[in-house]
Motif scaffolding. Structure first.
Motif, PDB file in Angstrom:
ATOM      1  N   MET A  37      53.198  43.326 -83.170  1.00 17.02           N
ATOM      2  CA  MET A  37      52.243  43.076 -84.245  1.00 17.02           C
ATOM      3  C   MET A  37      51.977  41.590 -84.420  1.00 17.02           C
ATOM      4  N   SER A  38      52.937  40.753 -84.072  1.00 15.53           N
ATOM      5  CA  SER A  38      52.748  39.312 -84.239  1.00 15.53           C
ATOM      6  C   SER A  38      51.570  38.803 -83.409  1.00 15.53           C
ATOM      7  N   ILE A  39      51.331  39.400 -82.244  1.00 18.51           N
ATOM      8  CA  ILE A  39      50.212  38.974 -81.403  1.00 18.51           C
ATOM      9  C   ILE A  39      48.892  39.347 -82.063  1.00 18.51           C
ATOM     10  N   PHE A  40      48.825  40.529 -82.645  1.00 20.13           N
ATOM     11  CA  PHE A  40      47.599  40.931 -83.344  1.00 20.13           C
ATOM     12  C   PHE A  40      47.367  40.050 -84.572  1.00 20.13           C
ATOM     13  N   ALA A  41      48.436  39.800 -85.325  1.00 21.83           N
ATOM     14  CA  ALA A  41      48.300  38.991 -86.538  1.00 21.83           C
ATOM     15  C   ALA A  41      47.822  37.587 -86.206  1.00 21.83           C
ATOM     16  N   ALA A  42      48.292  37.025 -85.095  1.00 27.07           N
ATOM     17  CA  ALA A  42      47.883  35.686 -84.692  1.00 27.07           C
ATOM     18  C   ALA A  42      46.402  35.623 -84.361  1.00 27.07           C
ATOM     19  N   ASN A  43      45.809  36.774 -84.071  1.00 23.94           N
ATOM     20  CA  ASN A  43      44.381  36.850 -83.765  1.00 23.94           C
ATOM     21  C   ASN A  43      43.577  37.424 -84.930  1.00 23.94           C
ATOM     22  N   GLY A  44      44.202  37.464 -86.100  1.00 23.55           N
ATOM     23  CA  GLY A  44      43.487  37.884 -87.297  1.00 23.55           C
ATOM     24  C   GLY A  44      43.286  39.374 -87.434  1.00 23.55           C
ATOM     25  N   VAL A  45      44.100  40.164 -86.736  1.00 24.69           N
ATOM     26  CA  VAL A  45      43.962  41.621 -86.765  1.00 24.69           C
ATOM     27  C   VAL A  45      45.078  42.203 -87.630  1.00 24.69           C
ATOM     28  N   THR A  46      44.723  43.074 -88.561  1.00 24.25           N
ATOM     29  CA  THR A  46      45.726  43.698 -89.435  1.00 24.25           C
ATOM     30  C   THR A  46      46.130  45.060 -88.896  1.00 24.25           C
ATOM     31  N   ASP A  47      47.288  45.532 -89.372  1.00 25.05           N
ATOM     32  CA  ASP A  47      47.720  46.862 -88.958  1.00 25.05           C
ATOM     33  C   ASP A  47      46.746  47.928 -89.459  1.00 25.05           C
ATOM     34  N   GLY A  48      46.159  47.727 -90.624  1.00 24.09           N
ATOM     35  CA  GLY A  48      45.183  48.684 -91.139  1.00 24.09           C
ATOM     36  C   GLY A  48      43.974  48.818 -90.243  1.00 24.09           C
ATOM     37  N   GLU A  49      43.519  47.715 -89.672  1.00 23.79           N
ATOM     38  CA  GLU A  49      42.370  47.754 -88.761  1.00 23.79           C
ATOM     39  C   GLU A  49      42.717  48.519 -87.486  1.00 23.79           C
ATOM     40  N   ILE A  50      43.941  48.307 -86.993  1.00 24.56           N
ATOM     41  CA  ILE A  50      44.353  49.027 -85.783  1.00 24.56           C
ATOM     42  C   ILE A  50      44.425  50.521 -86.046  1.00 24.56           C
ATOM     43  N   LEU A  51      45.058  50.903 -87.136  1.00 22.58           N
ATOM     44  CA  LEU A  51      45.233  52.319 -87.435  1.00 22.58           C
ATOM     45  C   LEU A  51      43.903  53.001 -87.745  1.00 22.58           C
ATOM     46  N   ARG A  76      39.975  45.333 -67.853  1.00 22.78           N
ATOM     47  CA  ARG A  76      38.527  45.540 -67.718  1.00 22.78           C
ATOM     48  C   ARG A  76      37.959  46.421 -68.826  1.00 22.78           C
ATOM     49  N   SER A  77      38.814  47.159 -69.491  1.00 19.65           N
ATOM     50  CA  SER A  77      38.339  48.134 -70.477  1.00 19.65           C
ATOM     51  C   SER A  77      37.781  47.452 -71.715  1.00 19.65           C
ATOM     52  N   ARG A  78      36.663  47.974 -72.217  1.00 24.24           N
ATOM     53  CA  ARG A  78      36.097  47.516 -73.491  1.00 24.24           C
ATOM     54  C   ARG A  78      36.142  48.643 -74.519  1.00 24.24           C
ATOM     55  N   THR A  79      36.967  49.630 -74.263  1.00 21.53           N
ATOM     56  CA  THR A  79      37.153  50.738 -75.207  1.00 21.53           C
ATOM     57  C   THR A  79      38.656  50.886 -75.452  1.00 21.53           C
ATOM     58  N   PRO A  80      39.246  49.980 -76.232  1.00 28.74           N
ATOM     59  CA  PRO A  80      40.710  49.925 -76.351  1.00 28.74           C
ATOM     60  C   PRO A  80      41.338  51.151 -76.994  1.00 28.74           C
ATOM     61  N   PHE A  81      40.555  51.919 -77.751  1.00 25.07           N
ATOM     62  CA  PHE A  81      41.126  53.077 -78.424  1.00 25.07           C
ATOM     63  C   PHE A  81      40.905  54.375 -77.631  1.00 25.07           C
ATOM     64  N   ALA A  82      40.221  54.266 -76.503  1.00 29.69           N
ATOM     65  CA  ALA A  82      39.989  55.439 -75.659  1.00 29.69           C
ATOM     66  C   ALA A  82      41.021  55.473 -74.536  1.00 29.69           C
ATOM     67  N   ALA A  83      41.330  56.664 -74.076  1.00 28.86           N
ATOM     68  CA  ALA A  83      42.274  56.801 -72.970  1.00 28.86           C
ATOM     69  C   ALA A  83      41.679  56.187 -71.712  1.00 28.86           C
ATOM     70  N   THR A  84      42.472  55.401 -70.996  1.00 30.24           N
ATOM     71  CA  THR A  84      41.996  54.808 -69.752  1.00 30.24           C
ATOM     72  C   THR A  84      42.046  55.846 -68.637  1.00 30.24           C
ATOM     73  N   ALA A  85      41.176  55.664 -67.673  1.00 34.50           N
ATOM     74  CA  ALA A  85      41.140  56.591 -66.543  1.00 34.50           C
ATOM     75  C   ALA A  85      42.468  56.506 -65.784  1.00 34.50           C
ATOM     76  N   THR A  86      42.977  57.644 -65.404  1.00 33.58           N
ATOM     77  CA  THR A  86      44.249  57.677 -64.687  1.00 33.58           C
ATOM     78  C   THR A  86      44.032  57.632 -63.180  1.00 33.58           C
ATOM     79  N   THR A  87      44.955  57.005 -62.503  1.00 30.90           N
ATOM     80  CA  THR A  87      44.914  56.947 -61.051  1.00 30.90           C
ATOM     81  C   THR A  87      45.304  58.313 -60.486  1.00 30.90           C
ATOM     82  N   ALA A  88      44.628  58.731 -59.432  1.00 28.93           N
ATOM     83  CA  ALA A  88      44.927  60.015 -58.807  1.00 28.93           C
ATOM     84  C   ALA A  88      46.382  60.037 -58.325  1.00 28.93           C
TER      85      ALA A  88
END
Length: 279
Positions: free
Chosen positions: A181-195, A251-263
């Motif tokens: 969480m310290s990394i998010f807080a350092a970038n101005g992101v709160t836990d409420g925003e993540i959740l 590369r992902s710009r959809t951080p809350f979406a599941a990333t494609a899995t490798t076969a």
């Protein structure tokens, strides 16, 4: 292969496919012993999703702790996961202390407290992931303790960071924050925003820094693995899967979406090729 060992292999294949694929590079009896370690870990990791409330999860984790201490209630060996793990501990003289610490570390999973900082995450990764590399190397060393040093430590952190980057959206949807969480807080992101699943430039910056941290640990792990005796290196084959996963996350710009899995076949081939060249 015994019935218990067959059950454990099937359980691991369903619960943790990457580690299951990694064991296919190994010969018996080491393969079955390491599968028992990984299956135990997968069961402990899944308790948070199976338990309806923390108390139920605590009871299950305590069952594992009692089994490892030899004070389990009832016939512990009726559980094939426990039976094969205890056999591996006995056969290879594996220390129970690190496994007990893994159980204790998994108690964090049961609650909604966010991971506070990088040091806390690295400690958590060491107890839950690095330990598996350390003990797998000990099995490959015939049960003689081996100092894997930075190999297990750094690879465990990189592996854990990659996994929690992949599961970031799912964990947030469940009210959990496993990345520091310290990394998010350092970038101005709160836990409420993540959740709440709220995207922002600060969030992208924080996740990029987490990715950079994982790549830094991965680079150190590679150097350390290369310095190990060749017979021990197959224990570290999952190193081949982590960089592609981190690059995909970057590369992902959809951080809350599941990333494609490798076969699956690509994962198996990647670890086989890595092992063939380095082990």
């Amino acid at each position: 292969m015994s019935d218990d060992a067959g059950y454990v292999a099937s359980f691991l294949r369903d619960a943790d496919r990457d580690r299951y694929f990694a064991t296919l590079l190994l010969k018996e009896p080491e393969r079955s012993a390491i599968q028992s370690l990984y299956a135990f870990s997968a069961d402990a990791a899944s308790i948070r999703d199976r338990a309806r409330e923390p108390t139920a999860g605590e009871i299950r984790l305590q069952w594992w702790a009692d089994a490892l201490k030899g004070v389990g209630h009832g016939n512990v060996r009726q559980n094939p996961l426990a039976a094969t793990l205890l056999d591996a501990i006995s056969r290879y003289g594996l220390p129970s202390g690190p496994l007990l610490r893994l159980v204790a570390a998994r108690r964090f999973d049961l609650y909604q407290d966010p991971m506070p900082d990088v040091a806390s995450f690295e400690g958590y990764a060491g107890e839950t992931v690095s330990v598996l590399y350390q003990l797998a190397a000990m099995v490959l060393n015939g049960g003689t303790e081996v100092e894997t040093g930075d190999a297990a430590g750094h690879l465990g952190v990189a592996h854990a960071l990659a996994g929690h980057l992949r599961a970031f959206g799912f964990n947030a949807s469940q009210g959990r924050i496993f990345l520091p969480m310290s990394i998010f807080a350092a970038n101005g992101v709160t836990d409420g925003e993540i959740l709440a699943g709220q995207e922002s430039e600060g969030l992208f910056a924080a996740l990029g820094q987490v990715n950079d941290l994982a790549m830094e640990h991965l680079g150190k792990a590679r150097l350390a693995v290369a310095a190990l005796p060749k017979p021990l290196r197959p224990a570290f084959a999952p190193v081949a899967l982590i960089e592609p996963e981190l690059r995909a996350a970057a590369r992902s710009r959809t951080p809350f979406a599941a990333t494609a899995t490798t076969a699956d076949w690509r994962k198996i081939l990647g670890m086989w090729w890595w092992s063939a060249r380095r082990a």
